[in-house]
Write an enzyme that holds these catalytic residues in place. Structure first.
Site, PDB file in Angstrom:
ATOM      1  N   SER A   9       9.212  -0.638  -3.359  1.00  0.00           N
ATOM      2  CA  SER A   9       9.498  -0.046  -2.052  1.00  0.00           C
ATOM      3  C   SER A   9      10.417   1.156  -2.196  1.00  0.00           C
ATOM      4  O   SER A   9      11.516   1.054  -2.742  1.00  0.00           O
ATOM      5  CB  SER A   9      10.156  -1.072  -1.136  1.00  0.00           C
ATOM      6  OG  SER A   9      10.632  -0.448   0.037  1.00  0.00           O
ATOM      7  N   HIS A  32       5.210   1.464  -2.236  1.00  0.00           N
ATOM      8  CA  HIS A  32       5.221   0.943  -0.868  1.00  0.00           C
ATOM      9  C   HIS A  32       6.125   1.832  -0.030  1.00  0.00           C
ATOM     10  O   HIS A  32       7.310   1.967  -0.319  1.00  0.00           O
ATOM     11  CB  HIS A  32       5.751  -0.499  -0.898  1.00  0.00           C
ATOM     12  CG  HIS A  32       5.666  -1.215   0.403  1.00  0.00           C
ATOM     13  ND1 HIS A  32       4.525  -1.843   0.828  1.00  0.00           N
ATOM     14  CD2 HIS A  32       6.591  -1.420   1.377  1.00  0.00           C
ATOM     15  CE1 HIS A  32       4.740  -2.415   2.001  1.00  0.00           C
ATOM     16  NE2 HIS A  32       5.994  -2.170   2.354  1.00  0.00           N
ATOM     17  N   ASP A  34       7.793   2.477   3.452  1.00  0.00           N
ATOM     18  CA  ASP A  34       8.173   1.865   4.719  1.00  0.00           C
ATOM     19  C   ASP A  34       8.411   2.942   5.773  1.00  0.00           C
ATOM     20  O   ASP A  34       9.282   3.796   5.611  1.00  0.00           O
ATOM     21  CB  ASP A  34       9.455   1.041   4.538  1.00  0.00           C
ATOM     22  CG  ASP A  34       9.225  -0.186   3.682  1.00  0.00           C
ATOM     23  OD1 ASP A  34       8.448  -1.049   4.094  1.00  0.00           O
ATOM     24  OD2 ASP A  34       9.823  -0.265   2.583  1.00  0.00           O
ATOM     25  N   MET A  36       9.544   3.382   9.580  1.00  0.00           N
ATOM     26  CA  MET A  36      10.210   2.648  10.653  1.00  0.00           C
ATOM     27  C   MET A  36      10.646   3.610  11.752  1.00  0.00           C
ATOM     28  O   MET A  36      11.134   4.704  11.464  1.00  0.00           O
ATOM     29  CB  MET A  36      11.416   1.886  10.096  1.00  0.00           C
ATOM     30  CG  MET A  36      11.028   0.853   9.051  1.00  0.00           C
ATOM     31  SD  MET A  36      12.415  -0.130   8.442  1.00  0.00           S
ATOM     32  CE  MET A  36      13.153   1.003   7.270  1.00  0.00           C
ATOM     33  N   HIS A  65       3.433   1.019   4.958  1.00  0.00           N
ATOM     34  CA  HIS A  65       3.709  -0.142   5.810  1.00  0.00           C
ATOM     35  C   HIS A  65       4.339   0.408   7.088  1.00  0.00           C
ATOM     36  O   HIS A  65       5.500   0.812   7.100  1.00  0.00           O
ATOM     37  CB  HIS A  65       4.657  -1.102   5.090  1.00  0.00           C
ATOM     38  CG  HIS A  65       5.071  -2.266   5.920  1.00  0.00           C
ATOM     39  ND1 HIS A  65       6.157  -3.049   5.579  1.00  0.00           N
ATOM     40  CD2 HIS A  65       4.571  -2.804   7.063  1.00  0.00           C
ATOM     41  CE1 HIS A  65       6.299  -4.012   6.491  1.00  0.00           C
ATOM     42  NE2 HIS A  65       5.352  -3.872   7.403  1.00  0.00           N
ATOM     43  N   MET A  67       5.978   0.085  10.326  1.00  0.00           N
ATOM     44  CA  MET A  67       6.769  -0.767  11.211  1.00  0.00           C
ATOM     45  C   MET A  67       7.109   0.055  12.440  1.00  0.00           C
ATOM     46  O   MET A  67       8.261   0.428  12.679  1.00  0.00           O
ATOM     47  CB  MET A  67       8.014  -1.271  10.472  1.00  0.00           C
ATOM     48  CG  MET A  67       7.697  -2.268   9.382  1.00  0.00           C
ATOM     49  SD  MET A  67       9.147  -2.709   8.392  1.00  0.00           S
ATOM     50  CE  MET A  67       9.078  -1.412   7.148  1.00  0.00           C
ATOM     51  N   MET A 136       5.158 -10.827   5.854  1.00  0.00           N
ATOM     52  CA  MET A 136       6.566 -10.497   5.664  1.00  0.00           C
ATOM     53  C   MET A 136       7.335 -11.757   5.294  1.00  0.00           C
ATOM     54  O   MET A 136       7.249 -12.776   5.985  1.00  0.00           O
ATOM     55  CB  MET A 136       7.144  -9.872   6.932  1.00  0.00           C
ATOM     56  CG  MET A 136       6.591  -8.503   7.283  1.00  0.00           C
ATOM     57  SD  MET A 136       6.945  -7.261   6.007  1.00  0.00           S
ATOM     58  CE  MET A 136       8.746  -7.263   6.001  1.00  0.00           C
ATOM     59  N   ASP A 174       6.239  -9.119   1.206  1.00  0.00           N
ATOM     60  CA  ASP A 174       7.247  -8.069   1.233  1.00  0.00           C
ATOM     61  C   ASP A 174       8.549  -8.649   1.759  1.00  0.00           C
ATOM     62  O   ASP A 174       8.610  -9.121   2.892  1.00  0.00           O
ATOM     63  CB  ASP A 174       6.756  -6.931   2.138  1.00  0.00           C
ATOM     64  CG  ASP A 174       7.772  -5.806   2.297  1.00  0.00           C
ATOM     65  OD1 ASP A 174       8.815  -5.841   1.611  1.00  0.00           O
ATOM     66  OD2 ASP A 174       7.519  -4.891   3.101  1.00  0.00           O
TER      67      ASP A 174
END
Length: 221
Positions: A9, A32, A34, A36, A65, A67, A136, A174
Protein backbone atom coordinates in the site's frame (compact mmCIF):
# COMPACT_ATOMS: atom_id res chain seq x y z
CA UNK A 1 1.11 -24.21 -3.59
CA UNK A 2 -1.42 -21.58 -4.65
CA UNK A 3 0.01 -18.32 -6.00
CA UNK A 4 0.20 -15.49 -3.50
CA UNK A 5 0.11 -11.86 -4.65
CA UNK A 6 1.62 -9.08 -2.55
CA UNK A 7 0.33 -5.56 -3.23
CA UNK A 8 2.09 -3.02 -0.99
CA UNK A 9 0.00 0.00 0.00
CA UNK A 10 1.39 3.33 -1.08
CA UNK A 11 -0.45 4.88 1.88
CA UNK A 12 2.60 3.88 3.95
CA UNK A 13 5.12 5.33 1.49
CA UNK A 14 6.96 8.66 1.62
CA UNK A 15 4.57 10.98 -0.24
CA UNK A 16 7.37 13.41 -1.04
CA UNK A 17 9.20 10.74 -3.08
CA UNK A 18 6.49 8.57 -4.60
CA UNK A 19 8.33 7.64 -7.79
CA UNK A 20 11.35 6.31 -5.91
CA UNK A 21 9.02 4.64 -3.39
CA UNK A 22 7.36 2.75 -6.27
CA UNK A 23 10.73 1.43 -7.41
CA UNK A 24 11.45 0.10 -3.91
CA UNK A 25 8.54 -2.34 -4.38
CA UNK A 26 9.11 -3.29 -8.03
CA UNK A 27 9.29 -6.98 -7.05
CA UNK A 28 5.67 -6.86 -5.83
CA UNK A 29 2.72 -7.99 -7.94
CA UNK A 30 1.06 -4.57 -7.93
CA UNK A 31 0.94 -1.36 -5.90
CA UNK A 32 -2.23 -0.78 -3.88
CA UNK A 33 -3.34 2.82 -4.26
CA UNK A 34 -5.71 4.03 -1.54
CA UNK A 35 -8.00 6.84 -2.71
CA UNK A 36 -9.87 8.47 0.18
CA UNK A 37 -12.24 11.44 0.00
CA UNK A 38 -12.68 12.40 3.68
CA UNK A 39 -16.39 11.55 3.34
CA UNK A 40 -16.71 7.79 2.92
CA UNK A 41 -13.79 7.45 5.33
CA UNK A 42 -12.42 10.10 7.74
CA UNK A 43 -9.19 10.61 5.88
CA UNK A 44 -7.98 12.30 2.69
CA UNK A 45 -5.32 10.84 0.41
CA UNK A 46 -4.52 10.77 -3.28
CA UNK A 47 -6.87 11.98 -6.00
CA UNK A 48 -7.14 11.22 -9.69
CA UNK A 49 -4.40 13.60 -10.97
CA UNK A 50 -1.77 12.04 -8.69
CA UNK A 51 -2.96 8.51 -9.53
CA UNK A 52 -2.71 9.31 -13.25
CA UNK A 53 0.89 10.39 -12.77
CA UNK A 54 1.70 7.29 -10.70
CA UNK A 55 0.31 5.18 -13.53
CA UNK A 56 2.75 6.85 -15.91
CA UNK A 57 5.86 6.15 -13.81
CA UNK A 58 5.11 2.91 -11.93
CA UNK A 59 7.22 -0.17 -12.77
CA UNK A 60 4.35 -2.44 -11.65
CA UNK A 61 0.56 -2.39 -12.19
CA UNK A 62 -1.69 -0.12 -10.14
CA UNK A 63 -4.49 -1.63 -8.05
CA UNK A 64 -6.80 1.19 -6.92
CA UNK A 65 -8.95 0.94 -3.80
CA UNK A 66 -11.56 3.67 -3.94
CA UNK A 67 -12.75 4.59 -0.47
CA UNK A 68 -14.98 7.32 -1.85
CA UNK A 69 -18.63 8.25 -2.02
CA UNK A 70 -20.53 8.16 -5.32
CA UNK A 71 -18.37 5.37 -6.71
CA UNK A 72 -20.68 4.92 -9.70
CA UNK A 73 -19.81 8.43 -10.83
CA UNK A 74 -16.09 8.57 -10.10
CA UNK A 75 -14.68 5.05 -10.47
CA UNK A 76 -14.74 4.84 -14.30
CA UNK A 77 -12.19 7.66 -14.56
CA UNK A 78 -9.64 5.48 -12.79
CA UNK A 79 -10.17 2.74 -15.36
CA UNK A 80 -9.75 5.36 -18.10
CA UNK A 81 -6.41 6.30 -16.53
CA UNK A 82 -5.13 2.85 -17.47
CA UNK A 83 -5.06 1.22 -14.06
CA UNK A 84 -4.90 -2.57 -14.05
CA UNK A 85 -7.56 -2.96 -11.35
CA UNK A 86 -10.19 -0.68 -9.83
CA UNK A 87 -12.02 -1.69 -6.64
CA UNK A 88 -15.03 0.22 -5.37
CA UNK A 89 -16.88 -0.19 -2.07
CA UNK A 90 -20.19 -2.04 -2.11
CA UNK A 91 -21.46 0.44 0.47
CA UNK A 92 -20.75 3.36 -1.91
CA UNK A 93 -22.31 1.99 -5.10
CA UNK A 94 -25.95 2.21 -6.10
CA UNK A 95 -25.59 -0.09 -9.12
CA UNK A 96 -22.59 -2.38 -8.49
CA UNK A 97 -23.23 -4.75 -11.41
CA UNK A 98 -23.49 -1.85 -13.87
CA UNK A 99 -20.34 -0.27 -12.43
CA UNK A 100 -18.34 -3.51 -12.55
CA UNK A 101 -19.31 -3.96 -16.20
CA UNK A 102 -18.35 -0.39 -16.99
CA UNK A 103 -14.91 -0.79 -15.40
CA UNK A 104 -14.27 -3.95 -17.39
CA UNK A 105 -15.48 -2.29 -20.59
CA UNK A 106 -12.89 0.44 -20.03
CA UNK A 107 -10.07 -2.09 -19.69
CA UNK A 108 -9.67 -2.49 -15.93
CA UNK A 109 -10.31 -5.48 -13.75
CA UNK A 110 -13.30 -4.87 -11.47
CA UNK A 111 -13.25 -5.43 -7.73
CA UNK A 112 -15.77 -4.89 -4.97
CA UNK A 113 -14.72 -4.06 -1.40
CA UNK A 114 -16.53 -4.75 1.85
CA UNK A 115 -16.06 -3.15 5.25
CA UNK A 116 -15.50 -5.59 8.15
CA UNK A 117 -19.16 -5.36 9.19
CA UNK A 118 -20.64 -5.83 5.69
CA UNK A 119 -21.85 -9.29 4.69
CA UNK A 120 -20.41 -10.88 1.56
CA UNK A 121 -23.50 -12.99 0.77
CA UNK A 122 -25.52 -10.24 -1.00
CA UNK A 123 -22.76 -9.94 -3.60
CA UNK A 124 -21.99 -13.58 -4.32
CA UNK A 125 -24.55 -13.73 -7.13
CA UNK A 126 -22.45 -11.18 -9.05
CA UNK A 127 -19.21 -13.18 -8.93
CA UNK A 128 -19.35 -13.52 -12.71
CA UNK A 129 -19.15 -9.73 -13.01
CA UNK A 130 -16.08 -9.42 -10.80
CA UNK A 131 -12.36 -10.09 -10.97
CA UNK A 132 -11.77 -9.59 -7.25
CA UNK A 133 -13.46 -9.33 -3.87
CA UNK A 134 -11.66 -7.21 -1.27
CA UNK A 135 -12.49 -8.02 2.34
CA UNK A 136 -11.31 -5.27 4.65
CA UNK A 137 -9.60 -6.75 7.69
CA UNK A 138 -9.61 -3.36 9.46
CA UNK A 139 -12.01 -0.44 9.28
CA UNK A 140 -10.98 1.51 6.16
CA UNK A 141 -9.41 4.93 6.43
CA UNK A 142 -6.08 4.62 8.21
CA UNK A 143 -2.96 2.47 7.95
CA UNK A 144 -1.24 0.72 10.83
CA UNK A 145 -4.33 -0.87 12.39
CA UNK A 146 -4.44 -4.37 13.88
CA UNK A 147 -5.88 -7.26 11.88
CA UNK A 148 -9.48 -8.14 12.85
CA UNK A 149 -9.76 -11.90 13.31
CA UNK A 150 -13.54 -11.65 13.13
CA UNK A 151 -13.17 -11.24 9.36
CA UNK A 152 -11.70 -14.74 8.93
CA UNK A 153 -15.10 -16.42 8.83
CA UNK A 154 -16.20 -14.06 6.04
CA UNK A 155 -13.00 -14.81 4.10
CA UNK A 156 -13.75 -18.55 4.39
CA UNK A 157 -17.32 -18.08 3.15
CA UNK A 158 -16.14 -15.99 0.22
CA UNK A 159 -13.47 -18.57 -0.68
CA UNK A 160 -16.02 -21.39 -0.58
CA UNK A 161 -18.34 -19.48 -2.89
CA UNK A 162 -15.55 -18.61 -5.34
CA UNK A 163 -14.33 -22.21 -5.44
CA UNK A 164 -17.87 -23.50 -5.95
CA UNK A 165 -18.42 -21.04 -8.81
CA UNK A 166 -15.38 -22.25 -10.75
CA UNK A 167 -14.64 -18.63 -11.65
CA UNK A 168 -11.24 -16.92 -11.59
CA UNK A 169 -12.01 -14.34 -8.90
CA UNK A 170 -9.23 -13.14 -6.62
CA UNK A 171 -9.82 -12.77 -2.89
CA UNK A 172 -7.94 -9.80 -1.48
CA UNK A 173 -7.49 -8.76 2.15
CA UNK A 174 -6.39 -5.33 3.31
CA UNK A 175 -5.50 -4.22 6.83
CA UNK A 176 -3.07 -5.32 9.52
CA UNK A 177 -1.22 -7.75 7.23
CA UNK A 178 2.11 -8.93 8.69
CA UNK A 179 4.12 -12.14 8.40
CA UNK A 180 2.03 -13.49 11.26
CA UNK A 181 -1.46 -12.44 10.17
CA UNK A 182 -0.93 -13.24 6.49
CA UNK A 183 -0.81 -16.94 7.38
CA UNK A 184 -4.21 -16.80 9.04
CA UNK A 185 -5.72 -14.92 6.12
CA UNK A 186 -4.18 -17.33 3.61
CA UNK A 187 -5.44 -20.37 5.49
CA UNK A 188 -8.93 -18.83 5.38
CA UNK A 189 -8.64 -18.53 1.60
CA UNK A 190 -7.22 -15.12 0.67
CA UNK A 191 -4.73 -15.00 -2.20
CA UNK A 192 -4.00 -11.27 -2.65
CA UNK A 193 -2.58 -9.36 0.30
CA UNK A 194 -2.27 -5.63 0.83
CA UNK A 195 0.57 -4.72 3.18
CA UNK A 196 1.57 -1.18 4.07
CA UNK A 197 3.81 -0.70 7.08
CA UNK A 198 4.99 -4.33 6.90
CA UNK A 199 6.69 -3.44 3.60
CA UNK A 200 7.47 0.26 3.73
CA UNK A 201 8.40 0.10 7.40
CA UNK A 202 11.04 -2.54 6.70
CA UNK A 203 14.72 -1.76 6.15
CA UNK A 204 14.57 -3.73 2.90
CA UNK A 205 11.11 -3.57 1.25
CA UNK A 206 12.05 -6.17 -1.39
CA UNK A 207 13.07 -8.64 1.31
CA UNK A 208 9.85 -7.92 3.22
CA UNK A 209 7.83 -8.65 0.07
CA UNK A 210 9.66 -11.96 -0.38
CA UNK A 211 9.00 -12.97 3.22
CA UNK A 212 5.33 -12.08 3.00
CA UNK A 213 4.98 -13.98 -0.28
CA UNK A 214 6.51 -17.08 1.30
CA UNK A 215 4.32 -16.81 4.40
CA UNK A 216 1.14 -16.19 2.40
CA UNK A 217 1.25 -19.24 0.17
CA UNK A 218 -1.53 -21.70 0.91
CA UNK A 219 -1.75 -25.34 -0.16
CA UNK A 220 -3.85 -26.09 -3.26
CA UNK A 221 -7.30 -27.31 -2.39
Amino acid sequence: MAHCCINPSILSADFANLQSELHKIRTADAVHVDVMDNHFVPNLSLGLPVVQRLQEVSPIPLDAHLMIEHADRWAPAYADAGLASVTFHAEASIAPVKLARELRARGAKAGIALRPGSAVEPFLDMLGELDMILIMTVEPGFGGQEFLDLTLAKIRRARAAIDASGLDVKLQVDGGITEKTIQRAAEAGADVFVAGSAVYGADDPAEAIARLRAAGRRPEQ
